[in-house]
Design a protein around this motif. Structure first.
Motif, PDB file in Angstrom:
ATOM      1  N   GLY A  59      39.239  68.742-118.256  1.00  0.00           N
ATOM      2  CA  GLY A  59      39.999  68.471-119.471  1.00  0.00           C
ATOM      3  C   GLY A  59      41.475  68.292-119.184  1.00  0.00           C
ATOM      4  N   PHE A  60      41.903  68.730-117.976  1.00  0.00           N
ATOM      5  CA  PHE A  60      43.339  68.674-117.669  1.00  0.00           C
ATOM      6  C   PHE A  60      43.657  67.937-116.362  1.00  0.00           C
ATOM      7  N   TYR A  61      42.935  68.293-115.330  1.00  0.00           N
ATOM      8  CA  TYR A  61      43.233  67.702-114.022  1.00  0.00           C
ATOM      9  C   TYR A  61      41.964  67.231-113.321  1.00  0.00           C
ATOM     10  N   ASP A 104      37.786  59.991-121.736  1.00  0.00           N
ATOM     11  CA  ASP A 104      38.224  59.845-120.339  1.00  0.00           C
ATOM     12  C   ASP A 104      39.037  61.055-119.871  1.00  0.00           C
ATOM     13  N   PHE A 105      38.606  62.218-120.304  1.00  0.00           N
ATOM     14  CA  PHE A 105      39.331  63.430-119.910  1.00  0.00           C
ATOM     15  C   PHE A 105      39.256  63.628-118.391  1.00  0.00           C
ATOM     16  N   PRO A 106      40.336  64.168-117.810  1.00  0.00           N
ATOM     17  CA  PRO A 106      40.317  64.418-116.359  1.00  0.00           C
ATOM     18  C   PRO A 106      39.276  65.478-116.015  1.00  0.00           C
ATOM     19  N   PHE A 170      48.432  65.474-108.445  1.00  0.00           N
ATOM     20  CA  PHE A 170      47.142  65.702-109.107  1.00  0.00           C
ATOM     21  C   PHE A 170      47.303  65.874-110.607  1.00  0.00           C
ATOM     22  N   ARG A 171      48.543  66.056-111.068  1.00  0.00           N
ATOM     23  CA  ARG A 171      48.735  66.213-112.514  1.00  0.00           C
ATOM     24  C   ARG A 171      48.946  64.862-113.193  1.00  0.00           C
ATOM     25  N   CYS A 172      50.003  64.173-112.750  1.00  0.00           N
ATOM     26  CA  CYS A 172      50.380  62.944-113.457  1.00  0.00           C
ATOM     27  C   CYS A 172      49.924  61.695-112.716  1.00  0.00           C
ATOM     28  N   PRO A 192      58.227  64.266-108.073  1.00  0.00           N
ATOM     29  CA  PRO A 192      59.434  63.665-108.641  1.00  0.00           C
ATOM     30  C   PRO A 192      59.183  63.014-109.992  1.00  0.00           C
ATOM     31  N   HIS A 193      57.918  62.826-110.355  1.00  0.00           N
ATOM     32  CA  HIS A 193      57.600  62.174-111.629  1.00  0.00           C
ATOM     33  C   HIS A 193      57.465  63.179-112.773  1.00  0.00           C
TER      34      HIS A 193
END
Ligand code: SF4
Ligand code: SF4
Length: 273
Positions: A59-61, A104-106, A170-172, A192-193
């Motif tokens: 759901g998140f990553y 399309d949840f992670p 892995f997050r963004c 950096p993002h």
């Protein structure tokens, strides 16, 4: 299966703020149950994960965030508690009733397309807090055209520690590069993002080091072959040149005895020749 923390935990605390479900607690600290009550710590000695709150980051990553930041790889799947993606998503929805997860949840169950991409295989990425070192030419992409091909080859292989390792957060999912010297277990990096932090774990480091070392070894071996070939060619060339020079000398020496050659001493034939 929910994630658990083994007794190899060094209590660094890097994992706790990364959990999207506040499922991680410090050893000895009570945890907040889903019904809002406070319950006794599940471990007094190490950080621990509350299984009822862990969704394996579904759901998140695309990977378990705690495992991605753990410098000693002690956040591991619990083999005694296998759970389906469906069950984990349902738990995520229960913990976050206001969040819409969509289709399309992670999910770590859907990750894997990036196999071979060290930065996206669940041991995620980041950039060092200080500005990254000046980029160097990417190995394999350099132009090998110069007066001295051997020097050009050497110049195209950057120093290993300076080589820019391509990583994916892995997050963004943001992509960036970090010099190899910073991608070592225990170094705190920041994307950096999105600004998210992570500490390269041993698995990520070894995975990258293996690939990079293999690459360097293969280039070094190619370079050795090229040098050997060049030496053989130079030896052959030198031998041919020497033989040619000897022939030339013989040729020129023969010219010295030729009466017809312009400049050769003429016999005096008298006034009437
Ligand atoms: S796997 Fe994800 S949800 Fe589970 S404890 Fe680790 S960070 Fe939290
Ligand atoms: S990141 Fe790993 S070593 Fe650090 S507290 Fe969490 S489980 Fe323990």
């Amino acid at each position: 299966m929910a994630t658990i923390i083994t007794d190899e935990c060094i209590n660094c605390g890097a994992c706790e703020p990364e959990c999207p479900n506040t499922a991680i607690y410090q050893g000895g600290v009570e945890f907040d149950a889903l019904d809002g009550s406070k319950l006794a710590a599940l471990s007094d000695d190490f950080f621990y994960i509350v299984p009822e709150k862990c969704t394996e980051c579904v759901g998140f990553y695309d990977a378990e965030a705690c495992a991605a930041v753990c410098p000693v790889d002690c956040c591991v799947p619990d083999p005694n508690l296998p759970e389906t993606e469906e069950a984990l998503l349902a738990r995520a929805q229960q913990i976050h009733p206001d969040k819409a997860f969509g289709d399309d949840f992670p999910s770590r169950f859907r990750a894997g397309a990036g196999e071979g991409d060290a930065g996206s295989d669940g041991a995620a990425a980041g950039a060092p807090t200080p500005a990254a070192a000046a980029p160097v030419a990417a190995a394999g992409a350099a132009t090998v055209v110069a007066m001295n091909p051997e020097d050009a080859l050497l110049a195209s292989i950057p120093v290993l520690d300076d080589w820019e390792v391509p990583l994916t957060c892995f997050r963004c999912r943001g992509q960036f590069e970090v010099p190899f010297q910073f991608v070592k277990p225990g170094t705190v990096l920041h994307c950096p993002h999105c600004g998210g932090s992570f500490v390269p774990n041993t698995t990520l480091y070894q995975s990258i080091a293996r690939r990079v070392t293999r690459f360097y070894d293969s280039w070094a071996s190619e370079l050795a072959k090229i040098r050997k070939r060049r030496e053989a060619e130079m030896d052959r060339f030198e031998g041919q040149l020497r033989a040619g020079l000897d022939d030339l000398k013989e040729d020129v020496r023969g010219l010295g005895g030729d009466d017809e050659l312009a400049g050769a001493p003429q016999r005096d034939r008298g006034f009437f020749g």
